[in-house]
Design a protein around this motif. Structure first.
Motif, PDB file in Angstrom:
ATOM      1  N   SER A  88       0.827  -1.205   0.000  1.00 33.82           N
ATOM      2  CA  SER A  88       0.000   0.000   0.000  1.00 33.82           C
ATOM      3  C   SER A  88       0.861   1.255   0.000  1.00 33.82           C
ATOM      4  O   SER A  88       0.572   2.218  -0.718  1.00 33.82           O
ATOM      5  N   LEU A  89       1.928   1.250   0.796  1.00 36.13           N
ATOM      6  CA  LEU A  89       2.797   2.426   0.858  1.00 36.13           C
ATOM      7  C   LEU A  89       3.454   2.706  -0.483  1.00 36.13           C
ATOM      8  O   LEU A  89       3.644   3.871  -0.853  1.00 36.13           O
TER       9      LEU A  89
ATOM     10  N   GLY B 203       0.873   4.349  -2.464  1.00 31.58           N
ATOM     11  CA  GLY B 203       0.523   5.616  -1.831  1.00 31.58           C
ATOM     12  C   GLY B 203       1.575   6.684  -2.033  1.00 31.58           C
ATOM     13  O   GLY B 203       1.256   7.827  -2.374  1.00 31.58           O
ATOM     14  N   VAL B 204       2.830   6.336  -1.829  1.00 26.33           N
ATOM     15  CA  VAL B 204       3.882   7.341  -1.991  1.00 26.33           C
ATOM     16  C   VAL B 204       4.030   7.714  -3.463  1.00 26.33           C
ATOM     17  O   VAL B 204       4.324   8.875  -3.788  1.00 26.33           O
TER      18      VAL B 204
ATOM     19  N   TYR C  32       1.202  10.114  -4.121  1.00 27.79           N
ATOM     20  CA  TYR C  32       1.402  11.369  -3.388  1.00 27.79           C
ATOM     21  C   TYR C  32       2.459  12.244  -4.043  1.00 27.79           C
ATOM     22  O   TYR C  32       2.223  13.440  -4.278  1.00 27.79           O
TER      23      TYR C  32
ATOM     24  N   HIS D   7      10.385  11.471   1.866  1.00 29.53           N
ATOM     25  CA  HIS D   7       9.277  10.544   1.590  1.00 29.53           C
ATOM     26  C   HIS D   7       9.797   9.181   1.137  1.00 29.53           C
ATOM     27  O   HIS D   7       9.298   8.142   1.587  1.00 29.53           O
TER      28      HIS D   7
ATOM     29  N   PHE E 104       9.374   5.615   3.181  1.00 24.12           N
ATOM     30  CA  PHE E 104       8.776   4.442   2.531  1.00 24.12           C
ATOM     31  C   PHE E 104       9.739   3.268   2.508  1.00 24.12           C
ATOM     32  O   PHE E 104       9.391   2.150   2.886  1.00 24.12           O
TER      33      PHE E 104
ATOM     34  N   ASN F  77      -5.458   0.704  -2.230  1.00 27.02           N
ATOM     35  CA  ASN F  77      -5.064   1.955  -2.880  1.00 27.02           C
ATOM     36  C   ASN F  77      -5.706   2.140  -4.247  1.00 27.02           C
ATOM     37  O   ASN F  77      -6.100   3.252  -4.610  1.00 27.02           O
TER      38      ASN F  77
ATOM     39  N   TYR G 200      -2.008   7.361   1.964  1.00 28.07           N
ATOM     40  CA  TYR G 200      -0.565   7.327   2.219  1.00 28.07           C
ATOM     41  C   TYR G 200      -0.237   7.630   3.681  1.00 28.07           C
ATOM     42  O   TYR G 200       0.399   6.813   4.364  1.00 28.07           O
TER      43      TYR G 200
END
Length: 765
Positions: free
Chosen positions: A244-245, A248-249, A252, A319, A323, A362, A376
């Motif tokens: 998911s990260l 997400g990142v 983002y 970021h 992550f 996501n 995120y």
């Protein structure tokens, strides 16, 4: 050692053959992902959500492959497993050569997720899933081939698999795409798939010759302890968080931090690197070091995450570090909790299920329930629970740090609510700005909370609590533009904001997709119907519209890309404009007078909308219909390259009237599209002119113009006769780049040319 055992030992395949097999399968898997994306994703605009949905599909196909590998272990004979797997590999080859299957029909803007999943399933689902089964299957063969006493760890092969994935991922944009046509890529990958069948067949034959081919399952496999459901759920959770990260990142940083080509490669490459490190026999980054660095990175990330105005050079490393270290931490915990090799395939199945859960959240759920990329920070905060929990008893120091961290985090929104209005009303006291003092106070509060979080890093619940409150406090303290609103669809996040422009009577309302401006409109009624930025009267687009209006009493206009609908301000009674737009949300926002009113209050002629991919919907338009056709879809990093190929431009020209003009708006911060466009214009049989527009300080203040690159194309020289003597328009040079076609594009080359241009001190930019 008995004679039989000695013979088996001599004929046993080398460990390198196992590593080579999983390396090759992983390389094929990660070569085909961007290759299929190149084939299919431009039809849906190439937004981050398209990439996220594709990754979610590939994770689901990976799960299917791991499930198949686990089910295959029910066959007690390795020879039987190899024969069945070979048959499945050959059956999957029936969809080759690699291509996009048209069985599901044309793209759908109303149901893009379902269309994309359907196309990927019928086009590449079977080969991808069966290739994905290689890593756990070959590791299971490795575990049964080498005895317990030889201490050969099959899990280490997973590092080799991810190394193959990483190298293939990096090779595609750097080597494969620039060097090979899409046709050659498709055939090359298909040939590589067939070669892989021979490779894994050779491994299976070697295993069989070693005496393991018909042997039953080893006794230790039967004796391996059963796996509790609690352990399975922990595996799923630990795998879901990094998955998911990663998405997400990616969303983002491409939405709120920067609009840059190939930026999605970095999170995916780091994600694969965490597997390589975690599954090594001796990890390059020990787990204790990971925990310390992860606490620092996550605390810093939570403190700066809402402040998108921070410099790119600061935001991106923080970021990506947060992550990477969080994903590495989760994967190292996974490795520490791995079961006996006899349960290896089941472990990979549940780990893959976690990847699907994280990716699906996501790709499918977040765009529906969130109006921004909230998934995120949410998952980043939840990941703190994967840290060590410590003992049950909490000492006084930990309590003090918890209170200090929460107090620092809570103080920031209080300052923003009650102090900020007075500070910004009277900003200066002596030589030191009250604004500076206020912003320093906010930073001190956030920094205090971040330091307190770091100091309780040994207790997961306390660290989680401080980071959660810090994230909420930082978001509440972040500056928000006046009039800001967010909307989210499958195609990304739309953001409306306002800025003060005194020359336009005050506030100007802007619409952005990620970090790319897609139009603006003055709020003041005196300036409301003035087309702004790229569409101002002094820009190349404005010049063409005004020139055509002088020549013709009524115009038939087509525009690919709606934005705020600015060009509709040029419509006179009797004119007709058709917008071709892929995102229904853009149509809804731009046609609502409460947001933008170009199409509803400024246009004096008829405005129509056609929803869907522009190239496909334009193909359904009559020939010889448009006086002006504007292609305005290239300003963001997600360039739909299929709209800028020889075949596409040739099609556009057929829809122009004999004296009509095609406008290619090529302004792009990161990619040089001028070279390919000029080459494409000639290859498509048109005649073209180019303009590099750079507004002067006094030029057209009422239009708030921005720099712009544009190429205009006509079917014959007569179509450009009214522009050829205008010194602003220059002849094109079709030899600056290779023309893009449906079979060849080179985004990396366009990126390098733009970087070279920015480094040139004589550049006008």
């Amino acid at each position: 050692m008995t004679t039989l055992a000695l013979d088996a030992h001599r004929t046993r395949p080398r460990a390198a053959l196992f590593a080579l097999t999983v390396f090759a399968s992983a390389a094929l898997v990660f070569l085909v992902e961007p290759m299929v994306a190149k084939l299919v994703l431009p039809r849906l605009g190439g937004s981050p959500s398209v990439w996220n949905t594709s990754l979610a599909f590939f994770q689901a196909a990976l799960l299917a492959g791991y499930g198949y590998a686990h089910a295959l272990q029910r066959l007690r004979s390795l020879r039987a497993q190899a024969l069945l797997h070979g048959a499945v590999l050959l059956a999957a080859a029936l969809v080759l050569p690699l291509r996009i299957n048209e069985l599901v029909g044309p793209p759908s803007s109303s149901h893009p997720t379902l269309w994309l999943l359907g196309v990927l399933t019928v086009s590449i689902g079977a080969p991808f899933a069966v290739l994905s089964a290689t890593a756990p299957l070959v590791q299971a063969w490795h575990a049964r081939t080498f005895g317990e006493g030889e201490r050969k760890e099959p899990y280490v092969l997973y590092a080799a698999s991810n190394l193959g994935s990483l190298l293939a991922l990096l090779a595609y944009p750097l080597i494969v795409e620039p060097g090979l046509t899409l046709h050659a890529q498709r055939l090359g990958w298909s040939g590589g798939y067939l070669a892989f069948i021979l490779l894994i067949g050779g491994l299976a034959l070697s295993v069989a010759r070693a005496g393991a081919g018909s042997a039953p399952v080893r006794p230790e496999a039967v004796a391996a302890p059963p796996i509790a459901w609690r352990d399975r759920l922990i595996w799923v959770a630990l795998a879901a968080v990094p998955s998911s990260l990663m998405l997400g990142v990616t969303t983002y940083i491409t939405t709120d931090v920067a609009s840059a080509p190939f930026l999605w490669v970095l999170p995916l490459a780091l994600y694969l690197a965490t597997f390589i490190i975690a599954f090594q026999a001796r990890p390059a980054i020990p787990r204790d070091v990971t925990l310390v660095l992860q606490a620092v990175a996550v605390a810093a990330c939570a403190a700066i995450l809402p402040f998108t105005a921070n410099p790119f050079a600061i935001q991106l490393p923080i970021h990506l570090a947060a992550f990477f270290l969080t994903a590495l931490m989760c994967h190292q915990v996974l490795v520490a909790r791995r079961p006996d090799p006899a349960r290896l395939t089941e472990f990979y199945f549940w780990m893959s299920l976690g990847g699907v859960v994280g990716g699906s959240f996501n790709a499918f759920l977040a765009p529906v329930i969130f109006d921004n990329v909230w998934e995120y920070p949410l998952v980043l905060v939840l990941s703190c629970l994967a840290r060590p929990w410590g003992d049950e008893r909490i000492d006084r120091f930990s309590w003090a740090m918890l209170i200090l961290g929460v107090a620092g985090a809570v103080a920031t929104p209080i300052l923003n609510t009650f102090v900020a209005p007075h500070v910004y009303a009277r900003p200066f006291v002596g030589g030191f700005s009250q604004i500076d003092a206020f912003q320093l106070g906010v930073r001190v509060c956030l920094g205090t909370a971040a330091i307190a979080a770091f100091l309780v890093r040994g207790r997961a619940l306390l660290f989680f609590a401080v980071i959660a409150v810090l994230s909420i406090g930082a978001d509440a303290a972040a500056d928000r533009s006046s009039g800001a609103q967010n909307w989210r669809s499958f195609f990304g996040v739309l953001r409306q904001s306002e800025t003060e422009v005194p020359a336009l009577g005050g506030p100007v309302r802007m619409l952005a997709h990620g970090t790319t401006l897609h139009g603006a409109q003055a709020v003041d009624p005196r300036w409301r119907c003035n087309p702004l930025v790229y569409y101002a009267t002094s820009t190349p687009i404005g010049q063409v519209f005004l020139a055509e209006q002088r020549e013709k009493a009524a115009l038939r206009i087509g525009a690919v890309g709606l934005g705020t609908g600015s060009v509709s301000a040029y419509l006179r009674p009797g004119d007709r404009l058709t917008f071709f737009e892929i995102d229904p949300l853009v149509i809804r926002v731009s046609s609502d007078p409460n947001h933008f009113s170009y199409t509803t209050r400024c246009a004096e002629g008829q405005v129509d909308y056609v929803l869907g991919d522009a190239r496909l919907t334009l193909a359904g338009q009559p020939s010889d219909i448009f006086d002006i056709l504007l292609i305005d879809a290239f300003s963001s990093d997600a360039v739909p390259t299929h709209l800028l190929t020889v075949q596409a431009v040739r099609g556009y020209l057929t829809h122009l009237k004999p004296d009509g003009v095609l406008i290619l708006h090529l302004s792009n911060r990161n990619l040089d599209l001028n070279g390919p466009a000029q080459a494409v214009a000639r290859a498509a049989g048109g005649v073209a002119l180019i303009q590099h527009y750079r507004p002067t300080p006094r030029q057209d203040l009422g239009g708030w113009p921005s720099p712009e690159d544009a190429v205009i194309i006509a079917r014959s020289p007569a179509g450009l006769a009214r522009f050829e003597h205008d010194p602003r328009w220059q002849p094109t040079d079709p030899n600056t780049a290779r023309p893009w076609t449906d079979d060849y594009t080179n985004l990396f080359g366009a990126l390098l040319r733009r970087l070279k241009e920015k480094m040139d001190p004589n550049s006008e930019d």
